[in-house]
Scaffold this active site. Sequence first.
Site, PDB file in Angstrom:
ATOM      1  N   ARG A 112       0.869  -1.170   0.000  1.00  0.00           N
ATOM      2  CA  ARG A 112       0.000   0.000   0.000  1.00  0.00           C
ATOM      3  C   ARG A 112       0.908   1.222   0.000  1.00  0.00           C
ATOM      4  NH1 ARG A 112      -2.197   0.259   6.311  1.00  0.00           N
ATOM      5  NH2 ARG A 112      -0.176   0.731   7.198  1.00  0.00           N
ATOM      6  N   ASN A 150      -4.807   8.062   4.407  1.00  0.00           N
ATOM      7  CA  ASN A 150      -4.472   7.353   5.642  1.00  0.00           C
ATOM      8  C   ASN A 150      -3.013   7.605   5.988  1.00  0.00           C
ATOM      9  OD1 ASN A 150      -5.389   5.254   7.646  1.00  0.00           O
ATOM     10  ND2 ASN A 150      -3.527   4.276   6.900  1.00  0.00           N
ATOM     11  N   GLU A 151      -2.786   8.089   7.178  1.00  0.00           N
ATOM     12  CA  GLU A 151      -1.416   8.248   7.686  1.00  0.00           C
ATOM     13  C   GLU A 151      -0.448   8.786   6.636  1.00  0.00           C
ATOM     14  OE1 GLU A 151      -0.184   4.572   9.518  1.00  0.00           O
ATOM     15  OE2 GLU A 151      -1.261   5.055  11.348  1.00  0.00           O
ATOM     16  N   GLU A 302      -7.079   5.450  15.718  1.00  0.00           N
ATOM     17  CA  GLU A 302      -6.704   4.033  15.660  1.00  0.00           C
ATOM     18  C   GLU A 302      -5.856   3.669  16.860  1.00  0.00           C
ATOM     19  OE1 GLU A 302      -4.514   2.676  12.253  1.00  0.00           O
ATOM     20  OE2 GLU A 302      -5.771   3.785  10.864  1.00  0.00           O
ATOM     21  N   GLU A 349      -2.285  -7.863   6.870  1.00  0.00           N
ATOM     22  CA  GLU A 349      -2.361  -7.625   8.319  1.00  0.00           C
ATOM     23  C   GLU A 349      -3.215  -8.663   9.041  1.00  0.00           C
ATOM     24  OE1 GLU A 349      -3.163  -3.333   8.694  1.00  0.00           O
ATOM     25  OE2 GLU A 349      -1.013  -3.164   9.023  1.00  0.00           O
ATOM     26  N   HIS A 352      -2.787  -8.836  12.751  1.00  0.00           N
ATOM     27  CA  HIS A 352      -2.860  -7.617  13.566  1.00  0.00           C
ATOM     28  C   HIS A 352      -3.960  -7.677  14.632  1.00  0.00           C
ATOM     29  CE1 HIS A 352      -2.170  -3.501  14.560  1.00  0.00           C
ATOM     30  NE2 HIS A 352      -3.477  -3.323  14.543  1.00  0.00           N
TER      31      HIS A 352
HETATM   32  C1  GAL Z   1      -1.899   1.901  11.070  1.00  0.00           C
HETATM   33  C2  GAL Z   1      -2.629   2.010   9.751  1.00  0.00           C
HETATM   34  C3  GAL Z   1      -3.672   0.937   9.607  1.00  0.00           C
HETATM   35  C4  GAL Z   1      -3.113  -0.396   9.994  1.00  0.00           C
HETATM   36  C5  GAL Z   1      -2.593  -0.296  11.395  1.00  0.00           C
HETATM   37  C6  GAL Z   1      -2.144  -1.592  11.986  1.00  0.00           C
HETATM   38  O1  GAL Z   1      -0.698   2.550  11.083  1.00  0.00           O
HETATM   39  O2  GAL Z   1      -3.241   3.260   9.593  1.00  0.00           O
HETATM   40  O3  GAL Z   1      -4.148   0.918   8.281  1.00  0.00           O
HETATM   41  O4  GAL Z   1      -2.106  -0.740   9.120  1.00  0.00           O
HETATM   42  O5  GAL Z   1      -1.542   0.626  11.423  1.00  0.00           O
HETATM   43  O6  GAL Z   1      -0.927  -2.036  11.536  1.00  0.00           O
END
Ligand code: GAL
Length: 630
Positions: A112, A150-151, A302, A349, A352
Site C-alpha cells: 500500500r 491514511n497516515e 486508531e 495484516e 494484527h
Molecule cells: C496503522 C494504519 C492501519 C493499519 C494499522 C495496523 O498505522 O493506519 O491501516 O495498518 O496501522 O498495523
Amino acid sequence: MRWPKGLDGLCYGGDYNPEQWPEEVWHEDVRLMREAGVNLVSLGVFSWARLEPAEGVHDFGWLDRVLDLLHEGGIRVNLATPTASPPPWFSLAHPDALTVTAGGSRLTHGSRDTYCVAAPPYRAACARIARALAERYADHPALAMWHVHNEYGTWCHCDHVAAAFRAWLRRRHGALEALNDAWTTAFWSQHYSAWEQVMPPRATQYLPNPSQVLDFRRFLSDEMLDHFREQKAILRELTPDVPVTTNFVFGDWVPVDQWKWAQEVDLVAIDHYPGENPPEETAFAADLARGWARGRPWLLMEQAVVTYTGPRMVAKRPGEITRLSLSHVARGSRGVMFFQWRASRGGAELWHNGMVPHAGPDSRIFREIRDLGALLPTLAEACEAPVTATAAILWDTEAGWALQSPGFPSTEVNYLDAVRQAHRVLYRHGVTADMVHPSADLSSYDLVIVPSLYLVSDETAAGLRRYAETGPGTLLVSFLSGIADEHARIRLGGYPGALRDLLGIRVEEFHPIGDPVTLDTGDTASVWTEHVHLAGAEALARYPDGTPAITRHGRALYLSTRLDDDAYARLLGLGPAVTVETVRRGDRLFVINHGDEEREIPGSLLLPPGGYAVVGIPGGSPAIPPSETM
Ligand code: GAL
C-alpha cells in the site's frame, strides 16, 4: 474544530473493512457493533480497487448496502477517501506515479502507499474518486465525517517530486542565490547556477547537505498537505457541514509538520500503537495530540488490541485495552477507535487482530470491547471540562528534523528521546503537561521544559526570555537547544547561540561520550557533555574536571548533559513518584491504576490492581466508582 452533527458524547468504533467478507458477515458485524456500543466506523480506507475496478468505472453498490446497513443499526460513518492505496490497474497505467526511493528504485504495487504524491496522474485520480464518493454519499444519513487518505508520510524522490520541490524552493527562497546562501552551497562545490540543477536529496556518495534535507522534509509536508487540501476542497464543496480529517501518525521518519496540518483539519486525529511502555507512551501521544489540537478535543482514530514489543506482537493484558483507552479519553480524546473492527483472515495484516478477533465474539477481547462500549457513555460528562496542565513541554517538528542532521557529532542523541524523557519524568511524578508550539503563550505554566530544541527562531528565543523574566515558574532548557537558525546553520559565537544571554552561559565545545561520568552531585551524566563557561549563571552541578554541567540563571536552568530520570526529577524539584495515573478535568479527577497492586486514591478510596475511577474534587466522591479488579 468541527464535530460531526448528531454524534453526541464520545465516539466508539474502528476501521471497518467489510469488502474482505461475504455479505452475511456484514449483518453479524452490525449486530455485534450494536452489542458493543459502537457508534462510528471508519469505512473504505483501502477500498479503491473495489470502488473503481477499472479507470472511470465505479462500483458503489456494495458500499451503498454497507452504509444502509450501518444506518439501520444506528452507526455513523467516518467515510474515507481511499487514496492511500491505488489499485494495481492505476499503477500499471501510470508507472510514473509509483514511489521512487532515494536510491532510484521505482517500487511496484503489491503493498500500500506506493504512490508519488506529486505525480499529476495520481493527484487527478485522487480528486476524481474523492468527488465521486462525495457526490454519491453527500446526503446519506450515516455520513458523519470524512477521513481523507491514511497516515500521510510516504517519501518519494522521482522527477515529479524534483519539479515540485524546485517550485516550492522558488516560493520559499525567491532567488537562487538566496537558496545557495541558506544551504551554504559554497562548501563542497555545491553552488547551483540554475534551478534545474537542484534535486531532492537522492542517494549520493557521502553526506548530503543538511539544509537541503531539512527543506525537503518541509516540502514533502507541504506537498502532502496540498494533496489533503485538494480533497478537502472537493468534500467541502459537496458536503459543507461534514467535518474533514485525516489520521496523523508520528515518528522520526514522518515528513509531516503536524502543527501546520492541525490548522487544516477540522478535527485532529491520531493513530497510536505503543510499544515497550504502553501507559507512558499513551500519555505522551495523547498530550501531543491535545497540543496539536491546541487544547480543543481531538480523536484517537486508531489503536490496537495488541502491543508491539521488540520482536513480538502481544495481546494487551486483561483490562489494558480499557485503561489505555481511558488515558486517551482523560487527556482529551473525544472517543476511542481501533484498527480494525474484525481481524482479517488473510491479507497483509492478518495477524494484527481486531475488536472481533479470529476466535470470534466469544472471546476475552470482544467481552472487554463490549464492556468498554458500555463504560464510555458514562464518562461523557466528566470529559466536558478542559484538561488541567501545570507544565509545558516545547515540541517542534522542524527542530526534530534539523537535529537529524547528517554528520552530527553523536548518533546517540535523539530529539524524540529527549522530549519523551521530559514527558515521562513529569508523568511519573503526577504532573500533567501540555505539549506546546514554540510560539505558545507560556505565561500560565509553573514549569516550562525545552528539550533539545536545536533549531530556534529569534521569536522563540524572545518568548523564552520573556517567560524566564516574567513567567511564574521554572524554565529548563536541555542540551542542543538554540543551536541553529531556520536554515539549520549554526548560530556563531558560542552555543547555544539563541539562548546564551537568557541562560547566562557560553558553551565552547561539545563532548559526546560513550561511558557515563559522575557529576559532583553524585548524579550520572551520559551520552552528551559540553564545555560550559558561566556568563552570569551559577553552577548547580559540575563535571569531574570542575566545569559546569548544570547551571541556573534566575529562573532558567540549563542542563548540558543527559541525566537519568530520577536525577532529572530531582533537578525539577518534583514531589515523590506516583503509583497511579491522574488527570484533572475541571472538578473531576481521572485515576487509572496500571499496576499490579491496590492503591489508595484521593477520597480515601481504594483502587484495585488495574482499576480506574473518576472522582470529584475536592470532596473525592466517586463520579464513576472504582472499577472491580480488571
Ligand atoms: C496503522 C494504519 C492501519 C493499519 C494499522 C495496523 O498505522 O493506519 O491501516 O495498518 O496501522 O498495523
